[in-house]
Scaffold this motif. Sequence first.
Motif, PDB file in Angstrom:
ATOM      1  N   TRP A   2      -5.053  -0.276   5.985  1.00  0.00           N
ATOM      2  CA  TRP A   2      -4.540   1.077   5.736  1.00  0.00           C
ATOM      3  C   TRP A   2      -5.110   1.632   4.429  1.00  0.00           C
ATOM      4  N   ALA A   3      -5.219   0.763   3.421  1.00  0.00           N
ATOM      5  CA  ALA A   3      -5.791   1.191   2.140  1.00  0.00           C
ATOM      6  C   ALA A   3      -7.236   1.656   2.337  1.00  0.00           C
ATOM      7  N   ASN A   8      -3.155   9.082 -10.199  1.00  0.00           N
ATOM      8  CA  ASN A   8      -2.142   8.033 -10.001  1.00  0.00           C
ATOM      9  C   ASN A   8      -2.213   7.473  -8.580  1.00  0.00           C
ATOM     10  N   LEU A   9      -2.423   8.360  -7.623  1.00  0.00           N
ATOM     11  CA  LEU A   9      -2.558   7.900  -6.239  1.00  0.00           C
ATOM     12  C   LEU A   9      -3.787   7.004  -6.110  1.00  0.00           C
ATOM     13  N   ASN A  14       3.161   1.257  -3.438  1.00  0.00           N
ATOM     14  CA  ASN A  14       2.403   1.645  -4.629  1.00  0.00           C
ATOM     15  C   ASN A  14       2.105   3.140  -4.631  1.00  0.00           C
ATOM     16  N   LEU A  15       1.782   3.668  -3.453  1.00  0.00           N
ATOM     17  CA  LEU A  15       1.537   5.106  -3.353  1.00  0.00           C
ATOM     18  C   LEU A  15       2.820   5.873  -3.693  1.00  0.00           C
ATOM     19  N   ARG A  69      -5.012  -0.739  -7.346  1.00  0.00           N
ATOM     20  CA  ARG A  69      -4.144  -1.906  -7.588  1.00  0.00           C
ATOM     21  C   ARG A  69      -3.811  -2.619  -6.284  1.00  0.00           C
ATOM     22  N   THR A  70      -3.580  -1.846  -5.236  1.00  0.00           N
ATOM     23  CA  THR A  70      -3.266  -2.449  -3.936  1.00  0.00           C
ATOM     24  C   THR A  70      -4.444  -3.279  -3.431  1.00  0.00           C
ATOM     25  N   SER A 109      -3.133   3.685  -7.700  1.00  0.00           N
ATOM     26  CA  SER A 109      -2.213   2.870  -6.897  1.00  0.00           C
ATOM     27  C   SER A 109      -2.983   2.166  -5.776  1.00  0.00           C
ATOM     28  N   LEU A 110      -3.990   2.843  -5.239  1.00  0.00           N
ATOM     29  CA  LEU A 110      -4.807   2.220  -4.196  1.00  0.00           C
ATOM     30  C   LEU A 110      -5.702   1.129  -4.790  1.00  0.00           C
ATOM     31  N   ASN A 125      -2.279  -4.206   4.908  1.00  0.00           N
ATOM     32  CA  ASN A 125      -2.368  -3.414   3.684  1.00  0.00           C
ATOM     33  C   ASN A 125      -3.809  -3.030   3.373  1.00  0.00           C
ATOM     34  N   VAL A 130       0.837  -1.210   0.000  1.00  0.00           N
ATOM     35  CA  VAL A 130       0.000   0.000   0.000  1.00  0.00           C
ATOM     36  C   VAL A 130       0.868   1.255   0.000  1.00  0.00           C
ATOM     37  N   SER A 160       3.503   5.714  -7.348  1.00  0.00           N
ATOM     38  CA  SER A 160       2.569   6.551  -8.120  1.00  0.00           C
ATOM     39  C   SER A 160       3.048   7.999  -8.113  1.00  0.00           C
ATOM     40  N   LEU A 161       3.634   8.422  -6.999  1.00  0.00           N
ATOM     41  CA  LEU A 161       4.174   9.787  -6.928  1.00  0.00           C
ATOM     42  C   LEU A 161       5.431   9.916  -7.779  1.00  0.00           C
TER      43      LEU A 161
END
Lengths: 394, 394
Positions: free
Chosen positions: B247-248, B216-217, A216-217, B223-224, B220-221, B244, A213, A220-221
Amino acid sequence: MLDFEFMSPTQFVFGRGVEEKVGDKLAERGAKKVLLHFGGQSAVRSGLIDRVCASLDAAGVECVKLGGVRPNPEIELVREGVALCKKEGVDWVLAVGGGSVIDSAKAIANGACIEEDVWELFTTKRPNANVLPIAVVLTIPAAGSEASKNTVISNDALGMKTGYGNEHQRPKLAFMNPELTFTLPPYQTAAGITDMFCHLLERFFDDVDAVPVTDNLNLSLMRTVRAEAPRVLADPEDYEARANIMWAGMLCHQGLAGVGRHEDWATHGLEHELSAFDTSITHGAGLACLFPAWMEHVHAENPARLAYYGREVFGLAPTGDVCADALSAADETRQFFASLGMPTTLTELGIGEDEIDKAIEKMIPTLKKNKGEVFGSFKKLTMEDAEEIYRSAV
Amino acid sequence: MLDFEFMSPTQFVFGRGVEEKVGDKLAERGAKKVLLHFGGQSAVRSGLIDRVCASLDAAGVECVKLGGVRPNPEIELVREGVALCKKEGVDWVLAVGGGSVIDSAKAIANGACIEEDVWELFTTKRPNANVLPIAVVLTIPAAGSEASKNTVISNDALGMKTGYGNEHQRPKLAFMNPELTFTLPPYQTAAGITDMFCHLLERFFDDVDAVPVTDNLNLSLMRTVRAEAPRVLADPEDYEARANIMWAGMLCHQGLAGVGRHEDWATHGLEHELSAFDTSITHGAGLACLFPAWMEHVHAENPARLAYYGREVFGLAPTGDVCADALSAADETRQFFASLGMPTTLTELGIGEDEIDKAIEKMIPTLKKNKGEVFGSFKKLTMEDAEEIYRSAV
């Protein structure tokens, strides 16, 4: 995933013209008298300081000015700010500028509420919960200081540059208008982008297994910064690109991109010595030279992690040789910084073969003082490692 | 990128055993007497409530208990909580549970500080800055209520379920121990994962152009969540996967994944009517049926956006026909939810061909009352659109 605590209490006010809201937002929060802290004359000439002052005036918030913050902000001006806050009974510190101004403001906000000399905090690293609240009008996306818990201050008399982390010094308010960054010169824009990208690298490479998590964040940045950087450099008045870079710069260093990880921060430590040795060196430019050199030096510790980064950020196809993939990722990083106009060697920064011995002689002892015998997480670096990295970056 | 304000002031305490820190952290913040709010007996039987009470006791924080929050929490228990807070002089509300408990706690925290009946806030949507501070021990990752500004409450007497947004009701403290989620049944785990994924979809699809840093953020979430979901379902005691997901789930709804965008929220509106019509329907299960149906209904508005999502999240290769790609993305979404054990049709939820007329007759008028004549952003939906979406999901 490591256990962690995280808090980012900053209220962000983002968009066109937000500097006009400074007075109202501060008055809402109960501010009566602010120290308006800024850097050189550009913020004055552009009319930004006047606009901010007008906004404070209109909201009935008093204001004491202290300008003159330089890049790699210095403790003497911080002390002056502390004295001014105490004398004037200031209740908020308002930074108008980039990371140097905000870092200086954070140091002042601490110093204004304690008895001892503020430099003590940088040497003892003692926690301090008594900090004046801080507001920020950001003009340079780079350091992420507008939301981070960190400040870095130089002490010329001691030839030191060192950081101080404190959750209580996270700014309470951050005004972010991408239009204010239209006039940033290309070199400063590029150095800022390099700095924010390196804030992600420092968090991505450590000794903790994958934390999807967070990773990936973080990735992405990285992809965002990599894609928006050339747009900003091609057209400095591209609002969308500037806005994406500005917001990304905050996210790169506010903390989310590293939660559940140890993080590394060795390369930032190496760079702080570099720009303490020669204060004309921009932090981002120093990082551009040192980060790829660090990657090459440490890659054998966990080449798969570097290769993964190379695939995800630069689209590098695996060759079957993971060490080669790791080294390619390091080189792509160097090429990315070079594509922004950043240097790739310390020689370009004035520290060539002739200078490096003298620089090392000066930097290693203070590095040791700041970081201890070993530092970093991806690989525990000794002073010998540090010296090798500096020399390989020449 | 739209102008925006954003603040997420929650202090997160994440990791193993963090529920033992509740007392100390609340005492640090000055809490004297909390309303301990929870749901059914599972938190009692597991010993969690006892552990939290012991932690409060040890820190000298008094505690008044109010259990019994049901899924789709109801206003009557909220009113009981409000009365209890006023009578007992409670100064914090501590929710131990999932989104329903936290949403109920938020409503109570508002109601405890105002004169009028708390349901008024849900009908008038008037801003309210007077809210008791809220702490949360999270046991179900799903709603993101542990950091969000939102609460959703049902009113059985009126047959309504409606939301109330308020920056002041964001929790101040969130304790998140992934181990507490090991015992969540598969269906509830899957419904929670569906809910968090839909919080991203609601933010990703609107009428604003690309906002790369936010998009993108968000991706990324997605995909997570997509990658961790099968791990959690395969091994409910996989700490890393649970961590994960937990928190996601917070990041999916705290706000960052949508800044600079309008966001949509039409499908959540449609689902709220569904689980108001039949309170046995789990929110995530309702969303699993409705979101792909919504995507199919609206895809022609901006098929490229749906196709982009399909590529980035499901790896769908472009076919050259962007509308076909968009519909494939909708179907992949449906298959993803199905792979978690979620229903794909309203029939599976007990609203088949025989029931849908009756359901529509009940849902559309309250939908109109809650959302107005048109709602949503990716496509402005009329009540006719809403009816078509419901019918296509049967």
